[in-house]
Design a protein around this motif. Structure first.
Motif, short mmCIF file in Angstrom:
data_model
loop_
_atom_site.label_atom_id
_atom_site.label_comp_id
_atom_site.label_asym_id
_atom_site.label_seq_id
_atom_site.Cartn_x
_atom_site.Cartn_y
_atom_site.Cartn_z
N ASN A 225 -1.20 -13.08 -10.46
CA ASN A 225 -0.80 -12.82 -9.07
C ASN A 225 -2.01 -13.05 -8.15
OD1 ASN A 225 -2.40 -10.42 -8.84
ND2 ASN A 225 -0.72 -9.14 -9.60
N ALA B 272 -3.83 -11.17 -6.17
CA ALA B 272 -4.96 -10.25 -6.27
C ALA B 272 -5.80 -10.56 -7.50
CB ALA B 272 -4.47 -8.81 -6.32
N GLU B 273 -5.12 -10.83 -8.62
CA GLU B 273 -5.84 -11.19 -9.84
C GLU B 273 -6.57 -12.52 -9.67
OE1 GLU B 273 -2.70 -9.15 -13.02
OE2 GLU B 273 -2.43 -11.22 -12.33
N PRO C 114 -3.19 -3.68 -4.29
CA PRO C 114 -3.11 -4.64 -5.40
C PRO C 114 -4.45 -5.21 -5.82
CG PRO C 114 -2.13 -5.54 -3.39
CD PRO C 114 -2.41 -4.10 -3.13
N ASP D 128 -6.14 -2.62 -7.89
CA ASP D 128 -5.45 -2.52 -9.18
C ASP D 128 -5.86 -3.68 -10.10
OD1 ASP D 128 -3.48 -1.24 -10.90
OD2 ASP D 128 -2.24 -3.02 -10.56
N ALA D 129 -6.02 -4.87 -9.51
CA ALA D 129 -6.47 -6.01 -10.30
C ALA D 129 -7.88 -5.81 -10.82
CB ALA D 129 -6.38 -7.29 -9.46
N THR E 37 -8.55 -7.28 3.30
CA THR E 37 -7.12 -7.38 3.06
C THR E 37 -6.39 -7.16 4.38
OG1 THR E 37 -7.15 -5.06 2.35
CG2 THR E 37 -7.25 -6.75 0.63
N TYR F 63 -1.35 -8.57 2.31
CA TYR F 63 -0.84 -7.70 1.25
C TYR F 63 0.20 -8.41 0.39
CZ TYR F 63 1.29 -3.57 -0.90
OH TYR F 63 1.78 -2.65 -1.79
N GLN G 137 -0.79 -11.05 -2.27
CA GLN G 137 -1.52 -10.53 -3.43
C GLN G 137 -0.60 -10.33 -4.64
OE1 GLN G 137 -4.51 -7.35 -2.64
NE2 GLN G 137 -3.88 -7.56 -0.49
N TYR G 138 0.72 -10.36 -4.40
CA TYR G 138 1.68 -10.22 -5.49
C TYR G 138 2.31 -11.55 -5.89
CZ TYR G 138 1.46 -5.15 -4.88
OH TYR G 138 1.04 -3.85 -4.81
#
Length: 585
Positions: A10, A12-13, A37, A40-41, A107, A169, A172-173
């Motif tokens: 995704n 963010a990753e 996100p 979280d990544a 972000t 935002y 990022q997904y």
């Protein structure tokens, strides 16, 4: 160049992996709703990047700046949308104007909510555009790897500077193909892809220098950024030519080098060092923009003094002075070409007598300094603080200064024994509150060195909350607060410019040692000169964060080294507030 992933990620990753592919090891930042996100990544992936949680986005940018200055690598900071984006601005503009590579990732709200008046909406692209070398808000996830590469190219090539990436935002997904995630290893440090002088330019510059009778080299930050210190030292020694510096140019030569004159101009220059600026028949600017501070608002060089200018940015050549020879190139390559030209010449080289002139100037300058530093006084003088630091600093120490009281004294009287970036101060825009945070970034960049952060009490109160971050990181930084209960440069300027009509420059005296102790910092409060050495030695020996609160002479009563006095101003008042010369005559 390396491909690192084989599956779909995704957005963010993909951002984390893109930073990893460019050799990023540290990120300084502060969490927010829009960063969920991204955090979280960082939490889930195995990437080898250390994230340092800060208490203010401005501090995060200053930490990234300090990290970049001591490592020669890109410093990275991040923050959330809205207020986070606006708070991160001061660090970005300082890094950009000082030519240091700092990347800010902010972000943002979702692209799908643009124009619907969501919370924290701000046009980040417009906001950041005038402050950075590269700037974009990424609208599609599959653009992330390419935009990261473009940001790193911009930051590390030519005149280095800052960059901003907005990361909405929702993207990022979204999916990103992992085979597009790679980085050019050359862009992990700077300057990358160095440019050499055009044919004949170095030879023409050498001819001009050799026809002078009393030349002076004046170095800006470009020499240290380029890592050209050895080449400069060889040139200075072989021709016995004196080398002065701007404030940012400190470290071009060691302060103890025979040809090292020290800082010239305002805010750390002295009447003695100014003699060589006025007396030179040719001034060679190297990686120096010849701005208001170094030239004392363009009082010298004067008409008739010849100019040779080396810089990697062609826009600086001829910007302020008619230039006889301009050499546009990376400073390391340019100085290598100059030395090669001198190597090829037959016959004796001229000797300009720089070392003897410098020795005389330093003797007279330091005689005044040491008279004050060694005097028996009831209150602590700023000279006594600098003298004590000079006695106790390890040879490899890094000193970071806010632009307040400590700055001109250290500029003028420090005794750095090795060339290179061991002194940091934010000279482009001079915002208070820089040193406390930048010191932590410098420590992460060079953890084996002793880091000392100096500031006035006005500066301390800008960012003292970041002491919690310093304690949490257990960084063995020593902070020295020059405590005089006012905004000293402004009050001293009101003395000289306004006939001592002081207005709204004084504040209550604070026990900064007690404040720092409440954060968990080991502290000392010094009110007598004879206690300085003991406090500094104990602070340097402690294995955690330390702070020395020094109650010292007010600046309007002091003999600050503020450079050449303007002929229409008593006591050089125009030099006091900002090195940019904002208080125009």
């Amino acid at each position: 160049m390396t491909n690192t992933m084989t599956n779909t990620l995704n957005g963010a990753e993909a951002m984390v992996r893109s930073l990893e592919s460019h050799g990023v090891t540290h990120i300084f930042g502060l969490c927010g709703d829009t960063t969920l996100p991204f955090y979280d990544a960082m939490n889930r992936l195995d990437h080898g990047i250390t994230h340092i949680l800060t208490r203010d986005e401005r501090s995060a940018a200053y930490m990234a700046d300090g990290f970049s200055r001591v490592t020669g690598r890109v410093g990275v900071c991040e923050g959330p949308s809205g207020g986070g984006a606006t708070y991160i601005l001061p660090g970005l503009i300082e890094a950009n104007e000082s030519s240091y590579a700092v990347l800010a990732i902010t972000t943002d709200i979702s692209v799908g909510s643009y124009g619907k008046y969501p919370l924290t909406e701000v046009n980040q692209e417009v906001l950041m555009a005038p402050l950075t070398k590269f700037n974009t808000v990424i609208k599609r996830a599959d653009h992330i790897p390419r935009m990261v590469r473009q940001a790193f190219r911009a930051m590390t090539t030519g005149r280095s500077g800052s960059a901003h990436l907005g990361l909405p935002y929702d993207i990022q997904y979204d999916d990103v193909q992992s085979d597009d995630i790679w980085g050019d290893p050359k862009h992990q440090s700077y300057p990358s892809y160095r440019a050499a002088p055009e044919p004949g330019a170095a030879e023409t510059a050498v001819e001009a220098i050799l026809t002078a009778k009393s030349p002076l080299i004046v170095c800006g930050g470009g020499v240290v950024i380029s890592g050209a210190m050895e080449e400069l030292g060889r040139l200075a020694s072989r021709l016995d030519i004196a080398v002065g510096t701007s404030i940012s140019g400190k470290g071009s030569l060691a302060d103890t080098h025979p040809q090292s004159l020290g800082v010239v101009g305002s805010n750390g220059g002295t009447d003695e060092t100014w003699e060589m600026m006025e007396g030179a028949d040719l001034v060679v600017f190297m990686g120096c923009r010849a701005g208001s501070t170094t030239t004392s608002r363009w009082e010298a060089p004067k008409p008739g003094q010849r100019i040779v200018h080396f810089d990697n940015d062609p826009m600086t050549i001829g910007a302020n002075y008619p230039t006889e020879v301009g050499v546009v190139a990376d400073l390391k390559l340019a100085l290598q070409a100059v030395n090669a030209c001198l190597d090829s010449r037959e016959g004796d080289m001229p000797s300009f007598g720089g070392a003897a002139k410098v020795a005389d100037i330093k003797q007279r300058k330091f005689a005044k300094f040491e008279e004050l530093a060694n005097s028996k006084t009831e209150q602590v003088l700023p000279e006594q603080i600098i003298h004590a630091l000079n006695r106790n600093l390890p040879d490899d120490a890094i000193v970071v200064s806010d632009p307040g009281t400590s700055c001109p004294y250290y500029n003028a009287y420090s005794q750095q024994k090795h060339p290179g970036r061991q002194y940091i101060t934010n000279r482009a825009h001079g915002a208070l509150g820089y040193a406390l945070s930048a010191s932590l970034g410098a420590w992460f960049g060079r953890p084996g060195a002793k880091v000392v952060g100096m500031m006035g009490d006005g500066s301390f109160n800008f960012t003292c909350g970041e002491l919690e971050t310093v304690v949490r990181c257990n960084a063995p930084i020593t902070y020295v607060v020059f405590s005089n209960a006012n905004f000293g440069w402004i009050k001293a300027s009101q003395r000289d410019d306004c006939g001592k009509r002081y207005y709204n420059v004084d504040f209550n005296r604070t026990n900064h040692a007690a404040v720092a102790e409440a954060f968990g910092v080991k502290t000392w409060r010094v009110e007598k000169p004879e206690d300085l050495d003991h406090a500094i030695k104990e602070a340097f020996d402690h294995d955690g964060p330390t702070l020395i609160d020094v109650v010292c002479q007010a600046l309007e009563e002091a003999a600050a080294p503020k450079g050449r006095a303007a002929p229409t101003r008593p006591h050089g008042a125009v030099r006091l507030r900002h090195p940019a010369g904002l208080c125009a005559p």
